[in-house]
Design an enzyme around this catalytic site. Structure first.
Site, PDB file in Angstrom:
ATOM      1  CB  SER A 156      63.403  45.066  12.458  1.00 33.62           C
ATOM      2  OG  SER A 156      63.395  44.445  13.730  1.00 33.62           O
ATOM      3  N   GLY A 158      57.911  46.158  12.186  1.00 31.88           N
ATOM      4  CA  GLY A 158      56.804  46.915  12.749  1.00 31.88           C
ATOM      5  C   GLY A 158      56.910  47.181  14.238  1.00 31.88           C
ATOM      6  CD  GLU A 264      56.917  46.458   2.970  1.00 28.83           C
ATOM      7  OE1 GLU A 264      55.758  46.345   3.425  1.00 28.83           O
ATOM      8  OE2 GLU A 264      57.927  46.543   3.699  1.00 28.83           O
ATOM      9  CD  GLU A 276      58.855  51.678   5.678  1.00 28.39           C
ATOM     10  OE1 GLU A 276      60.080  51.903   5.495  1.00 28.39           O
ATOM     11  OE2 GLU A 276      58.188  52.224   6.579  1.00 28.39           O
ATOM     12  CG  ASP A 283      58.860  40.246   6.176  1.00 28.09           C
ATOM     13  OD1 ASP A 283      58.525  40.815   5.114  1.00 28.09           O
ATOM     14  OD2 ASP A 283      58.715  40.773   7.291  1.00 28.09           O
ATOM     15  CB  THR A 284      56.132  39.744   1.844  1.00 24.37           C
ATOM     16  OG1 THR A 284      56.993  40.510   0.995  1.00 24.37           O
ATOM     17  CG2 THR A 284      55.635  40.620   2.981  1.00 24.37           C
ATOM     18  NE  ARG A 361      58.518  36.736  10.420  1.00 26.07           N
ATOM     19  CZ  ARG A 361      58.742  37.998  10.077  1.00 26.07           C
ATOM     20  NH1 ARG A 361      57.744  38.847   9.967  1.00 26.07           N
ATOM     21  NH2 ARG A 361      59.953  38.432   9.833  1.00 26.07           N
TER      22      ARG A 361
END
Length: 391
Positions: A156, A158, A264, A276, A283-284, A361
């Protein structure tokens, strides 16, 4: 669903991070009862849920028993690291898995979603291959060519992803992928490195009727595969949007589960390339908390609860910038919030994670403006004023 029964609906969220927290908040606004599950105590979503439980979600029997104990109307996965066998068996027993167990399985494994998109649906992706034994790595990387990306088949944000410049980097990249792999899958995917012009997320709502509804594209930047900032709307040619919608329709018509999907894409020249897909709030997409009339979390709920979804409109151009920790802290504090909030039309969301790690984050800044460039600048400005510190 009868209005008189709506408030009695119970949902169980698997994964209680920042996205799960916002989903709980929107659920409570709709009068739902919420159970938040994760592998550690006091995770963000647990702080606002009605009930919570700490378990190993990768253990089939433990996961099944907890879900049966709470007996929710809907089971809503918010992470990839869980027992898909448990979800499949529960679905066969009549539990509602969002969007469905097959979709969760396909999207939690990079090989399955890539096979579906590229091999079955003939959708354009980067060149790729799978390796399950380190000794096979050298020969297969020659076919892809350097530079390339090496990733765990399941991870997850990256984690475990490495840009490999030459064969000399393969040993380190393999070790990173294995150390950061989630679940029981220990293979890796090697992927052509595309020097794309930009990338974007197309948030898509699939209704129970099979209709797909698209939000305006969201631009975003990533570092080491993890999102750093996002903005909506994105200045993009309409023909590229149309192509991305066609690809998305193909995939979602196959997966066929109600809910919100974060899809994505890369753009290189006049070409759109599928990257993806996540069958849950993205999140974006946190930018939609201020940019849209209906944010992504409420859209997800409305879709699987089969509630009406009116026209999705842009309130104002908006942007996000993540707040990252630079060190490991227990119960961290946040300096500079007063200075950050002096920036016009800016909000700060602190996720409430009990422990920070370098690069983790910990919060997000949201900024709006009539000019998208000013919104992005203000999000950056506010973010620079916030520091994660030891308590």
């Amino acid at each position: 669903m009868k209005d008189s029964m709506f408030s009695k609906k119970r949902i169980l969220i698997l994964g209680s991070g920042e996205l799960g927290k916002e989903l709980v908040i929107e659920s409570k606004r709709l009068g739902l009862e919420v159970i938040a599950i994760d592998r550690y105590e006091n995770a963000p979503a647990m702080q606002v849920a009605d009930y919570s439980s700490v378990i190993d979600m990768g253990d089939k029997n433990i996961l099944k028993n907890v879900i049966k104990e709470f007996n929710p109307d809907f089971v809503v996965p918010e992470i990839e690291a869980l027992s898909i066998e448990a979800l499949k068996e529960l679905e066969e027993e009549g539990f509602n898995i969002v969007p469905n167990a097959r979709t969760v399985e396909i999207t939690m494994n990079r090989d399955k979603i890539r096979d579906l998109a590229s091999r079955d649906l003939k959708i354009k992706t980067a060149k790729f291959d799978y390796i399950y034994n380190f000794d096979d790595l050298g020969g297969k990387t020659d076919k892809i060519g350097f530079p390339l990306l090496l990733k765990p088949l399941m991870s997850s944000s990256g984690k475990g992803q490495t840009l490999v410049e030459s064969k000399n980097d393969l040993n380190h990249a393999w070790s990173q992928a294995q150390a950061n792999s989630r679940g029981k899958v220990k293979g890796v995917i090697i992927e052509e490195f595309i020097n794309f012009d930009f990338e974007f997320t197309l948030l898509t709502v699939r209704k129970e009727s099979g209709e797909n509804i698209f939000c305006l594209p969201i631009g975003h930047l990533q570092s080491n595969g993890d999102y750093q900032c996002s903005w909506q709307p994105l200045d993009i040619n309409e023909s590229l949007i149309c192509e991305a919608k066609k690809m998305t329709n193909k995939i979602l018509n196959n997966l066929n589960g109600a809910g919100l999907y974060g899809v994505e894409f890369f753009v290189k020249g006049n070409e759109v390339i599928f990257s993806e897909l996540s069958p849950r709030p993205h999140d974006t997409g946190m930018v939609t908390l201020v940019s849209q009339n209906i944010n992504e979390f409420e859209l997800h709920l409305r879709a699987f609860l089969n509630l009406p979804i009116p026209y999705i409109s842009l309130i104002e151009p908006s942007a996000t910038r993540v707040i990252l920790a630079d060190k490991d802290y227990i119960n961290p504090i946040y300096e500079g919030l007063n200075k950050a909030l002096e920036v016009e039309k800016t909000k700060v969301l602190i996720f409430g994670k009990p422990v920070s790690r370098k690069g983790r984050r910990m919060g997000v800044v949201l900024a709006s403006n009539k000019d998208i460039n000013l919104a992005r600048e203000n999000a950056d400005k506010a973010r620079r004023r916030i520091k994660v510190r030891s308590n």
